[in-house]
Scaffold this active site. Structure first.
Site, short mmCIF file in Angstrom:
data_model
loop_
_atom_site.label_atom_id
_atom_site.label_comp_id
_atom_site.label_asym_id
_atom_site.label_seq_id
_atom_site.Cartn_x
_atom_site.Cartn_y
_atom_site.Cartn_z
N GLY A 108 0.84 -1.20 0.00
CA GLY A 108 0.00 0.00 0.00
C GLY A 108 0.88 1.24 0.00
O GLY A 108 2.09 1.16 -0.19
N LYS A 109 0.24 2.37 0.22
CA LYS A 109 0.97 3.62 0.19
C LYS A 109 1.85 3.80 1.42
O LYS A 109 2.93 4.36 1.35
CB LYS A 109 -0.02 4.80 0.11
CG LYS A 109 0.29 5.71 -1.09
CD LYS A 109 -0.47 7.02 -0.99
CE LYS A 109 -1.96 6.84 -1.27
NZ LYS A 109 -2.73 8.06 -1.08
N GLU A 110 1.37 3.30 2.54
CA GLU A 110 2.08 3.56 3.80
C GLU A 110 2.78 2.35 4.39
O GLU A 110 3.59 2.49 5.30
CB GLU A 110 1.09 4.11 4.82
CG GLU A 110 0.69 5.53 4.50
CD GLU A 110 -0.50 5.99 5.29
OE1 GLU A 110 -1.13 5.16 5.97
OE2 GLU A 110 -0.81 7.17 5.22
N ALA A 111 2.43 1.18 3.90
CA ALA A 111 3.02 -0.03 4.48
C ALA A 111 3.03 -1.16 3.47
O ALA A 111 2.27 -1.14 2.49
CB ALA A 111 2.22 -0.45 5.72
N LYS A 140 4.05 -6.35 8.93
CA LYS A 140 3.61 -5.10 8.33
C LYS A 140 4.73 -4.10 8.53
O LYS A 140 5.07 -3.74 9.66
CB LYS A 140 2.30 -4.62 8.97
CG LYS A 140 1.73 -3.36 8.32
CD LYS A 140 0.31 -3.10 8.76
CE LYS A 140 -0.29 -1.89 8.05
NZ LYS A 140 -1.73 -1.71 8.37
N GLU A 142 -0.09 -12.62 13.35
CA GLU A 142 -0.58 -13.85 12.73
C GLU A 142 -0.83 -13.61 11.23
O GLU A 142 -1.36 -12.57 10.85
CB GLU A 142 -1.88 -14.25 13.43
CG GLU A 142 -2.65 -15.37 12.80
CD GLU A 142 -4.09 -15.46 13.33
OE1 GLU A 142 -4.81 -16.33 12.87
OE2 GLU A 142 -4.47 -14.64 14.20
N ASP A 180 -11.43 3.05 10.21
CA ASP A 180 -11.19 2.84 8.78
C ASP A 180 -11.86 1.54 8.36
O ASP A 180 -11.36 0.79 7.52
CB ASP A 180 -9.68 2.79 8.50
CG ASP A 180 -9.35 2.91 7.01
OD1 ASP A 180 -10.21 3.37 6.23
OD2 ASP A 180 -8.23 2.53 6.62
N ASN A 236 -11.13 -3.65 4.67
CA ASN A 236 -10.32 -3.99 5.84
C ASN A 236 -10.92 -5.13 6.65
O ASN A 236 -10.72 -5.23 7.86
CB ASN A 236 -10.08 -2.76 6.71
CG ASN A 236 -8.97 -1.88 6.15
OD1 ASN A 236 -8.01 -2.39 5.55
ND2 ASN A 236 -9.08 -0.58 6.34
N ASP A 277 -6.02 -3.88 9.84
CA ASP A 277 -5.65 -2.49 9.59
C ASP A 277 -6.10 -1.56 10.72
O ASP A 277 -6.92 -0.66 10.50
CB ASP A 277 -6.23 -2.06 8.24
CG ASP A 277 -5.42 -0.96 7.57
OD1 ASP A 277 -4.46 -0.48 8.19
OD2 ASP A 277 -5.76 -0.57 6.44
#
Ligand SMILES: Nc1ncnc2c1ncn2[C@@H]1O[C@H](COP(=O)(O)OP(=O)(O)O)[C@@H](O)[C@H]1O
Ligand SMILES: [Mg+2]
Length: 275
Positions: A76-79, A95, A164, A211, A216, A228
């Site tokens: 993704g954009k952040e992770a 993550k 997990e 979110d 998610n 998330d």
């Protein structure tokens, strides 16, 4: 890429060296396997494992949490999410938050500001990213302890969260599909389960996901797994009720779209607020 780690040789035990070599070999293999098919993954690997991230992975290795890193399963954009393996051979998800993510500071600050758990938000970008990562870890822990089905959190070092791995029952190492991607056998039961999880989160974990949507929620066989939790806020957060409304509206809208008679989302929120 791991050269930096090798410099102060005197500070590294032989075991550490072996582990790092193992990761290095793995990364090399991932790169050569993927290069032809997808050169982007190659860049992703380079980009994610900066020095600090390597140090975090290194700590997870030495703590016995991680044995191998197989490769990227989602970006993704952040992770980025990596499929990795624990010492006992079980699958884990890593993550890895990207420190370079430009929109991080602007976009996410509102979730941390006003949260009584996070008073000090000044400092550099890395600090903020690590704070964000630790926030997700703690949120997962609270949700897990309240009985909400989430990936069980295992450890957190720096910008790396180990949890997990929620695997597709049909193929090891592939993430289970998202709610938006499946057609449910029993949508009524799924809707009730999600409502129960929202209620448990709010009343028992004292959290609002903030979110929550079909993007998610993972579907592992019959199970629904909420993921998330980086954005989740304490129920005392000044925006908590607004976020709760938004979460509930998203979920009700999704189940309404797939044909359920969902009722009034506002009534459900009022019911939660009275508990
Ligand atoms: N614990 C996990 N096990 C397996 N796959 C996961 C796990 N957590 C996330 N994923 C996969 O990675 C994707 C991105 O993870 P998410 O936490 O939603 O991050 P983002 O902030 O990028 O949306 C998810 O849509 C899912 O496919
Ligand atoms: Mg997500």
């Amino acid at each position: 890429m791991l050269e930096m780690l090798k410099k102060p040789r005197s500070h590294r035990s032989r075991l550490m060296e072996k582990d790092v070599d193992e990761i290095e070999t793995r990364i090399a293999r991932i790169k050569s396997e993927r290069r032809v098919k997808d050169s982007r993954i190659f860049e992703v690997v380079e980009e994610v494992f900066d020095y600090q991230t390597l140090m975090a992975l290194y700590k997870l290795l030495n703590a016995g949490v991680v044995k191998l890193v197989h490769g990227v399963v989602a970006a993704g954009k952040e992770a980025r999410i990596y499929w990795a393996e624990a010492r006992d051979g079980s699958d884990i998800a890593l993550k890895i938050y990207l420190v370079q993510a430009a929109e991080f500071r602007r976009g996410r600050l509102m979730y941390i500001e006003g949260d009584p758990r996070f008073k000090r938000v000044r400092g550099d970008k890395r600090k903020l990213v690590e704070l964000w990562c630790s926030k997700e870890f703690r949120n997962l822990l609270r949700a897990h302890e309240a009985g909400v089905k989430v990936p069980r959190p295992i450890a957190r070092r720096g910008n790396v969260l180990a949890m997990e791995f929620v695997s597709d029952p049909a193929q090891r190492g592939r993430p289970a599909p998202l709610l938006k991607e499946v057609s449910l056998d029993n949508p009524e039961a799924a809707f009730e389960t999600i409502k129960r999880y929202i209620a448990l989160l709010y009343t028992k974990a004292r959290l609002v996901h903030a979110d929550l949507s079909e993007y998610n929620i993972m579907v592992r066989g019959e199970e629904l797994v909420l993921i998330d939790f980086g954005s989740a806020v304490d129920a005392d957060h000044p925006m908590a009720v607004d976020f709760l409304y938004r979460d509930v509206r998203n979920v009700f809208a999704f189940f309404s779209r797939i044909g359920l008679d969902v009722g009034d989302p506002t009534a459900f929120v009022s019911y939660l607020l009275q508990r």
